[in-house]
Design a protein around this motif. Sequence first.
Motif, short mmCIF file in Angstrom:
data_model
loop_
_atom_site.label_atom_id
_atom_site.label_comp_id
_atom_site.label_asym_id
_atom_site.label_seq_id
_atom_site.Cartn_x
_atom_site.Cartn_y
_atom_site.Cartn_z
N ALA A 61 0.82 -1.21 0.00
CA ALA A 61 0.00 0.00 0.00
C ALA A 61 0.85 1.26 0.00
CB ALA A 61 -0.91 0.00 1.22
N ALA A 62 2.12 1.14 -0.36
CA ALA A 62 3.03 2.29 -0.33
C ALA A 62 2.67 3.31 -1.41
CB ALA A 62 4.47 1.82 -0.54
N PRO A 63 2.78 4.61 -1.11
CA PRO A 63 2.58 5.62 -2.15
C PRO A 63 3.67 5.48 -3.21
CG PRO A 63 3.46 6.60 -0.14
CD PRO A 63 3.11 5.19 0.20
N SER A 64 3.39 5.98 -4.41
CA SER A 64 4.29 5.76 -5.54
C SER A 64 5.69 6.33 -5.31
CB SER A 64 3.69 6.34 -6.82
OG SER A 64 3.47 7.74 -6.69
N TRP A 65 5.79 7.42 -4.56
CA TRP A 65 7.11 8.03 -4.35
C TRP A 65 7.98 7.19 -3.43
CZ3 TRP A 65 8.81 9.82 0.49
CH2 TRP A 65 7.84 9.95 1.48
N LEU A 66 7.35 6.25 -2.68
CA LEU A 66 8.11 5.37 -1.79
C LEU A 66 8.32 3.98 -2.38
CD1 LEU A 66 6.84 6.07 1.84
CD2 LEU A 66 9.18 6.30 0.97
N ALA A 67 7.97 3.80 -3.64
CA ALA A 67 8.10 2.47 -4.25
C ALA A 67 9.56 2.00 -4.27
CB ALA A 67 7.54 2.50 -5.67
N PHE A 68 10.50 2.94 -4.24
CA PHE A 68 11.92 2.57 -4.28
C PHE A 68 12.41 1.96 -2.97
CE2 PHE A 68 12.03 6.57 -2.11
CZ PHE A 68 13.16 6.52 -1.29
N LEU A 69 11.64 2.16 -1.88
CA LEU A 69 12.11 1.72 -0.56
C LEU A 69 11.81 0.24 -0.38
CD1 LEU A 69 13.54 2.70 1.94
CD2 LEU A 69 11.33 3.18 2.98
N THR A 70 12.76 -0.57 -0.76
CA THR A 70 12.69 -2.03 -0.68
C THR A 70 13.81 -2.51 0.25
OG1 THR A 70 14.21 -2.29 -2.53
CG2 THR A 70 11.85 -2.08 -3.06
N PRO A 71 13.87 -3.81 0.55
CA PRO A 71 15.02 -4.30 1.32
C PRO A 71 16.36 -3.97 0.68
CG PRO A 71 13.27 -5.94 1.32
CD PRO A 71 12.83 -4.84 0.40
N ALA A 72 16.38 -3.95 -0.66
CA ALA A 72 17.62 -3.58 -1.36
C ALA A 72 18.01 -2.15 -1.05
CB ALA A 72 17.44 -3.76 -2.87
N GLU A 73 17.02 -1.25 -1.06
CA GLU A 73 17.31 0.16 -0.79
C GLU A 73 17.76 0.36 0.66
OE1 GLU A 73 17.75 4.23 -1.65
OE2 GLU A 73 17.44 2.51 -2.98
N LEU A 74 17.17 -0.37 1.58
CA LEU A 74 17.62 -0.28 2.97
C LEU A 74 19.08 -0.69 3.10
CD1 LEU A 74 14.82 -1.53 5.41
CD2 LEU A 74 15.72 0.79 5.11
N SER A 75 19.46 -1.74 2.39
CA SER A 75 20.87 -2.14 2.40
C SER A 75 21.74 -1.04 1.81
CB SER A 75 21.07 -3.44 1.61
OG SER A 75 20.44 -4.53 2.27
N GLY A 76 21.24 -0.42 0.72
CA GLY A 76 22.00 0.66 0.09
C GLY A 76 22.15 1.86 1.01
#
Length: 408
Positions: A304-319
């Motif tokens: 249910a994430a807004p489109s601007w937060l679609a980049f925030l995935t486990p990969a992004e957290l690692s980054g």
Amino acid sequence: MGGTRNTCLEALLAEFGYTHEQLADEVNRVAERLLGAPANCTDRHVRRWIAGDVRLPWSRYLLPLQEIFGRGPEAMGFVPRKSSKPLPSPVGPASVKERSGVQRRAFIAGALATTLGIDQTPGHGRLGAGDIDRIQGTITRLDAHFNGLGGGALIDVTVDYLSRLEHALDHCTYSERVERGMHRAIAEVAACAGWSAHDCGQYEKAAHLRNHALQAALLSRDPVCVTRAWSDLAAQAEHAGRPAEAARINRAALSERHLRTRPLISSLLNARLADCLAQTGDLNGMGRHLAAAERTYDRANTTAAPSWLAFLTPAELSGLGAIAHQSAGQYRRAEAHAAQALELLEERFTRNRAYYGVLLAELQLAQGEHERAVATATGIRTVGVTSPRITARLERVIAAGRSEGGPP
């Protein structure tokens, strides 16, 4: 009754070796890459084009076809409508490398503006809830394009769209609820434009757009919009070399009561705050907030994430963890996080894959591993990525690695 058979297009399929199904799949793939939205093309569309049932496909199909075959509509056997606006010139397979980055970005920008229908933004009359829904749909596709390919081709499109939305706000009539929706839309487009300008290295323009986003967010009275705007201004301060100021802004944003039910935003704020603290030498604080970012992410509903937060995935957290450890001078740990980010990153995030690939090479270079850094950097795929900032960093790390004995 069908029209005249399109023998030009039929010959192109034979020349390039496509079946109807394969061409439909390629149109969808290119549309997703160029425009940030699927074309939903099927073999039935291709058969109708060849049969002459369709004189000119819609732009969501035509623009990818131009990219695939490197030809304009007429050269593919189509007949432009008399009222049709000229479409951007095609970038064919043989000419992609010959065109400059500016030309490439101009082509994609023109394609985006045409496909999104930005020129159809209402300029007069009464705005309703349906108009807000259509505007939000456009914003979702803008966010998807930035997350996928970067801001290079998006900056002009978003600034133009921002101007059109403000014109609608000044010249249309609407209810109080629709007015708040328009302010929210303007805040979201300004935020996207701010990150696009940042991606192009236009930092003064980015700062102006982010202040604009905050003003519109406050007028919208939408707490999520306001928090997003403050978060972007914190990122601006951090990039300008003011990490303590950025940390204060992030802490203030995290204290907002509405974030108790929005763990995804809290996760992003904690991760960004961790980097700010690393830059100020507070390594314990960095560790606490990286851990908090992971905890809050684990309880977030990402579907249910807004489109601007679609980049925030486990990969992004690692980054983001890699960036914080880099700021702390912990290059080995940062390298491990960056490698994990690349391993987890989804295929659709082409821009972020290039970004973290460059970061990985920079971290290897910082540890004196020049050959590995050059090998990492030269293996980064940047086709379609329109981020001058990432491209410049990539060129610097390759040059630095080679000057220190890396392979030519």
